[in-house]
Design an enzyme around this catalytic site. Sequence first.
Site, PDB file in Angstrom:
ATOM      1  N   SER A  31      35.346  -7.832  61.287  1.00 26.02           N
ATOM      2  CA  SER A  31      35.442  -7.498  59.888  1.00 26.02           C
ATOM      3  C   SER A  31      36.794  -8.281  59.539  1.00 26.02           C
ATOM      4  O   SER A  31      36.973  -7.715  57.878  1.00 26.02           O
ATOM      5  CB  SER A  31      35.258  -6.401  59.675  1.00 26.02           C
ATOM      6  OG  SER A  31      36.159  -5.066  60.585  1.00 26.02           O
ATOM      7  N   ASN A 118      39.040   4.992  63.746  1.00 28.59           N
ATOM      8  CA  ASN A 118      37.252   5.946  63.312  1.00 28.59           C
ATOM      9  C   ASN A 118      38.233   6.669  62.194  1.00 28.59           C
ATOM     10  O   ASN A 118      37.522   6.843  61.569  1.00 28.59           O
ATOM     11  CB  ASN A 118      36.239   6.621  64.358  1.00 28.59           C
ATOM     12  CG  ASN A 118      35.583   6.316  65.332  1.00 28.59           C
ATOM     13  OD1 ASN A 118      35.470   4.998  64.531  1.00 28.59           O
ATOM     14  ND2 ASN A 118      35.262   7.086  66.256  1.00 28.59           N
ATOM     15  N   THR A 163      17.248   1.950  15.291  1.00 32.02           N
ATOM     16  CA  THR A 163      16.416   2.252  16.504  1.00 32.02           C
ATOM     17  C   THR A 163      15.338   1.240  16.180  1.00 32.02           C
ATOM     18  O   THR A 163      15.440   0.789  15.975  1.00 32.02           O
ATOM     19  CB  THR A 163      16.338   3.960  15.996  1.00 32.02           C
ATOM     20  OG1 THR A 163      15.329   3.721  15.034  1.00 32.02           O
ATOM     21  CG2 THR A 163      16.829   4.573  15.193  1.00 32.02           C
ATOM     22  N   HIS A 164      14.892   1.627  17.736  1.00 29.51           N
ATOM     23  CA  HIS A 164      13.831   0.461  18.471  1.00 29.51           C
ATOM     24  C   HIS A 164      14.611  -1.138  17.980  1.00 29.51           C
ATOM     25  O   HIS A 164      13.416  -2.533  17.726  1.00 29.51           O
ATOM     26  CB  HIS A 164      12.933   0.540  17.426  1.00 29.51           C
ATOM     27  CG  HIS A 164      12.632   1.984  17.461  1.00 29.51           C
ATOM     28  ND1 HIS A 164      11.782   2.792  18.760  1.00 29.51           N
ATOM     29  CD2 HIS A 164      12.491   3.198  17.029  1.00 29.51           C
ATOM     30  CE1 HIS A 164      11.597   3.957  18.612  1.00 29.51           C
ATOM     31  NE2 HIS A 164      11.653   4.329  17.676  1.00 29.51           N
ATOM     32  N   SER A 285      28.154 -26.128  25.497  1.00 31.81           N
ATOM     33  CA  SER A 285      27.430 -26.344  25.563  1.00 31.81           C
ATOM     34  C   SER A 285      27.626 -28.048  26.066  1.00 31.81           C
ATOM     35  O   SER A 285      28.124 -28.554  25.646  1.00 31.81           O
ATOM     36  CB  SER A 285      26.547 -26.306  24.751  1.00 31.81           C
ATOM     37  OG  SER A 285      24.883 -27.357  25.928  1.00 31.81           O
ATOM     38  N   LYS A 291      27.092 -25.798  20.546  1.00 33.49           N
ATOM     39  CA  LYS A 291      27.323 -24.263  20.498  1.00 33.49           C
ATOM     40  C   LYS A 291      28.154 -23.701  21.007  1.00 33.49           C
ATOM     41  O   LYS A 291      29.132 -24.599  20.800  1.00 33.49           O
ATOM     42  CB  LYS A 291      25.944 -24.385  22.303  1.00 33.49           C
ATOM     43  CG  LYS A 291      25.312 -24.940  21.788  1.00 33.49           C
ATOM     44  CD  LYS A 291      24.100 -23.818  21.320  1.00 33.49           C
ATOM     45  CE  LYS A 291      23.760 -22.180  21.663  1.00 33.49           C
ATOM     46  NZ  LYS A 291      23.088 -22.872  23.588  1.00 33.49           N
ATOM     47  N   ASN A 293      28.737 -20.186  23.651  1.00 31.32           N
ATOM     48  CA  ASN A 293      28.317 -19.154  23.652  1.00 31.32           C
ATOM     49  C   ASN A 293      28.968 -18.063  24.321  1.00 31.32           C
ATOM     50  O   ASN A 293      30.042 -18.303  24.465  1.00 31.32           O
ATOM     51  CB  ASN A 293      27.137 -20.230  24.910  1.00 31.32           C
ATOM     52  CG  ASN A 293      26.411 -20.459  24.507  1.00 31.32           C
ATOM     53  OD1 ASN A 293      25.646 -21.106  24.227  1.00 31.32           O
ATOM     54  ND2 ASN A 293      26.593 -21.754  25.396  1.00 31.32           N
ATOM     55  N   GLU A 298      28.195 -12.401  28.836  1.00 31.98           N
ATOM     56  CA  GLU A 298      27.228 -12.411  29.622  1.00 31.98           C
ATOM     57  C   GLU A 298      27.142 -12.756  30.987  1.00 31.98           C
ATOM     58  O   GLU A 298      26.570 -11.499  31.683  1.00 31.98           O
ATOM     59  CB  GLU A 298      26.407 -13.876  29.239  1.00 31.98           C
ATOM     60  CG  GLU A 298      25.531 -14.470  27.458  1.00 31.98           C
ATOM     61  CD  GLU A 298      25.591 -16.155  27.773  1.00 31.98           C
ATOM     62  OE1 GLU A 298      25.072 -16.551  28.677  1.00 31.98           O
ATOM     63  OE2 GLU A 298      26.473 -16.352  27.279  1.00 31.98           O
ATOM     64  N   TYR A 325      31.200   8.887  63.418  1.00 34.46           N
ATOM     65  CA  TYR A 325      30.919   7.473  63.613  1.00 34.46           C
ATOM     66  C   TYR A 325      29.660   6.390  63.472  1.00 34.46           C
ATOM     67  O   TYR A 325      29.546   6.557  65.441  1.00 34.46           O
ATOM     68  CB  TYR A 325      32.590   6.833  63.648  1.00 34.46           C
ATOM     69  CG  TYR A 325      32.288   5.168  63.293  1.00 34.46           C
ATOM     70  CD1 TYR A 325      33.054   4.699  61.911  1.00 34.46           C
ATOM     71  CD2 TYR A 325      32.157   4.092  64.129  1.00 34.46           C
ATOM     72  CE1 TYR A 325      32.654   3.629  61.630  1.00 34.46           C
ATOM     73  CE2 TYR A 325      32.802   2.839  64.057  1.00 34.46           C
ATOM     74  CZ  TYR A 325      32.851   2.634  62.947  1.00 34.46           C
ATOM     75  OH  TYR A 325      32.494   1.063  62.705  1.00 34.46           O
ATOM     76  N   GLN A 330      30.675  -0.152  59.257  1.00 38.21           N
ATOM     77  CA  GLN A 330      31.790  -1.504  58.671  1.00 38.21           C
ATOM     78  C   GLN A 330      31.048  -1.954  57.175  1.00 38.21           C
ATOM     79  O   GLN A 330      32.064  -2.223  56.502  1.00 38.21           O
ATOM     80  CB  GLN A 330      31.662  -2.382  59.852  1.00 38.21           C
ATOM     81  CG  GLN A 330      32.812  -3.565  59.754  1.00 38.21           C
ATOM     82  CD  GLN A 330      32.998  -3.369  60.781  1.00 38.21           C
ATOM     83  OE1 GLN A 330      34.082  -3.371  61.920  1.00 38.21           O
ATOM     84  NE2 GLN A 330      32.311  -4.745  61.699  1.00 38.21           N
ATOM     85  N   LYS A 333      32.227  -1.804  53.465  1.00 38.42           N
ATOM     86  CA  LYS A 333      34.160  -1.943  52.505  1.00 38.42           C
ATOM     87  C   LYS A 333      33.133  -3.006  51.440  1.00 38.42           C
ATOM     88  O   LYS A 333      34.117  -3.140  50.087  1.00 38.42           O
ATOM     89  CB  LYS A 333      34.535  -2.930  53.460  1.00 38.42           C
ATOM     90  CG  LYS A 333      35.342  -1.675  53.991  1.00 38.42           C
ATOM     91  CD  LYS A 333      36.413  -2.035  55.423  1.00 38.42           C
ATOM     92  CE  LYS A 333      36.566  -0.799  56.903  1.00 38.42           C
ATOM     93  NZ  LYS A 333      34.772  -0.607  56.961  1.00 38.42           N
TER      94      LYS A 333
HETATM   95  N1  ARG Z   1      36.704  -1.780  61.424  1.00 38.43           N
HETATM   96  C1  ARG Z   1      36.015  -0.942  61.850  1.00 38.43           C
HETATM   97  C2  ARG Z   1      35.248   0.232  61.018  1.00 38.43           C
HETATM   98  O1  ARG Z   1      35.812  -1.109  59.505  1.00 38.43           O
HETATM   99  C3  ARG Z   1      36.757  -0.220  62.264  1.00 38.43           C
HETATM  100  C4  ARG Z   1      36.922   0.817  62.648  1.00 38.43           C
HETATM  101  C5  ARG Z   1      35.376   0.899  64.514  1.00 38.43           C
HETATM  102  N2  ARG Z   1      35.410   1.944  65.349  1.00 38.43           N
HETATM  103  C6  ARG Z   1      34.691   1.707  66.088  1.00 38.43           C
HETATM  104  N3  ARG Z   1      34.799   2.942  66.942  1.00 38.43           N
HETATM  105  N4  ARG Z   1      34.861   0.529  66.465  1.00 38.43           N
HETATM  106  O2  ARG Z   1      34.382   0.673  60.903  1.00 38.43           O
END
Ligand code: ARG
Length: 471
Positions: A31, A118, A163-164, A285, A291, A293, A298, A325, A330, A333
């Site tokens: 990650s 964790n 409205t509408h 454009s 144009k 835009n 958008e 966990y 993971q 994020k």
């Molecule tokens: N990179 C992990 C996450 O974002 C960290 C936690 C990892 N924990 C584990 N028991 N492998 O979730």
Amino acid sequence: MSTNSTSGRNAQWGGRFAAGPAAIMRDINSSLGFDRRLWRHDIAGSRAHATMLADAGILSQPDLDAILAGLDAIEAELGAGTFIFDPALEDIHMAIESRLTTRIGEAGRRLHTARSRNDQVATDFRLWLRDAIDGLATQHRALMLALATRAAEHAATPMPGFTHLQTAQPVTLGHHLLAYVEMLARDAGRLADCRARLNECPLGAAALAGTGFPIDREATASALGFSHPMANSIDAVSARDFALEFLAAAAIAATHLSRLAEEFILWCSAPFRFITFSDAFTTGSSIMPQKRNPDAAELVRGKTGRIAGNLMSLLTVMKGLPLAYAKDMQEDKEPVFDTADAWCLSLAAMAGMVRDMQPNLPRLREAAGDGFATATDLADWLVRTLNLPFREAHHVTGRIVARAEALNRTLDTLPLTEMQAIHPGIDARVQSLLGIDASLASRASLGGTAPTRVAEQAAAWLARLTPDATP
Ligand code: ARG
């Protein structure tokens, strides 16, 4: 640092392993590519944790000093962009811990006492999101201020209310813009609720069950600005509803921005011509030279797709997960980072467009009178003055509208005799009520579109939103 030792075993957890992971295992496990954004918060969490360990007598003072100095140096490297990310390290937590050990040796290997990734990642993520929310709240307020400022300026500017998407009754542009201020205020409330609820500290939950070390969770919670430690260690490492709540608040808020974006797109189109944007918020454009835009609008509308999708992503990740966990988490994020980025950009672009937008006043006034927009005023007059039941007034007005349409007149220019042919009780007083400004002025009920009401509402918002005003 032995992470890249010849065996390829992981330096932090490789003890029971004889060999390193397959390349694909490393790729899917990593990650680091995205969670490096947590680095400031990871360092803050480690400082608080180490300090607490020393205060509790779990870590020696010289080790604490070395750890804090090492974290300072790593923070400087990360801040300067000189930190080297080793792709073999799974995540930002391992990258920083490994670097710490490289820099300070033995003491670095003591930092993870009474902690697990964790509780570490849950803590870092809450800290990151809390800061992101604070930044978003400031931008959100700036957009509300921009809208309220334009609303005050256009408290008496007529435009058609729909409205509408059919012309309904005249409203003022200020009133319409203030409708968005109200929506955005509720969005800000949802964001503030999310911040308040997420602000409790998972640190010290360790892997899931707590720890045998005599840690002080109140101390780390307060050092990190959390209101208190989380009460249940299993919940502390498993909960991601703080992230879901953020994504849900963002999805609703983005939907509001998308509606405003959609209106801007319609309003600046040739059939409407209600507003124009300057060169600053439009693009040309490559084939059609004429144009202009509204791409920014958008894109605000378009980004709503990913923001809504990010909520679905994380809901789906979480829905089947047993406690505590699991590595699935993971995947929490990227949707949150992506939503925070997209929302931030959308708020800034929208505030820019609101400030930039130029209403076309003659066109708005003309459109406000299209489609017999004051017909309800006529029906109301028949009720008030001639004491007709509303349903009958509605019918009489419908016949008058049909007559005006046949004669190609507006209601306020239809000859009185034409109206009297449909209902003899109608007299000259009615004509003064059928113009746009009279119609607007008459809607002075609380929350109504009368320019006096709108000016009051705009002033009240400006007072609440101006930076040094007390809320
Ligand atoms: N990179 C992990 C996450 O974002 C960290 C936690 C990892 N924990 C584990 N028991 N492998 O979730």
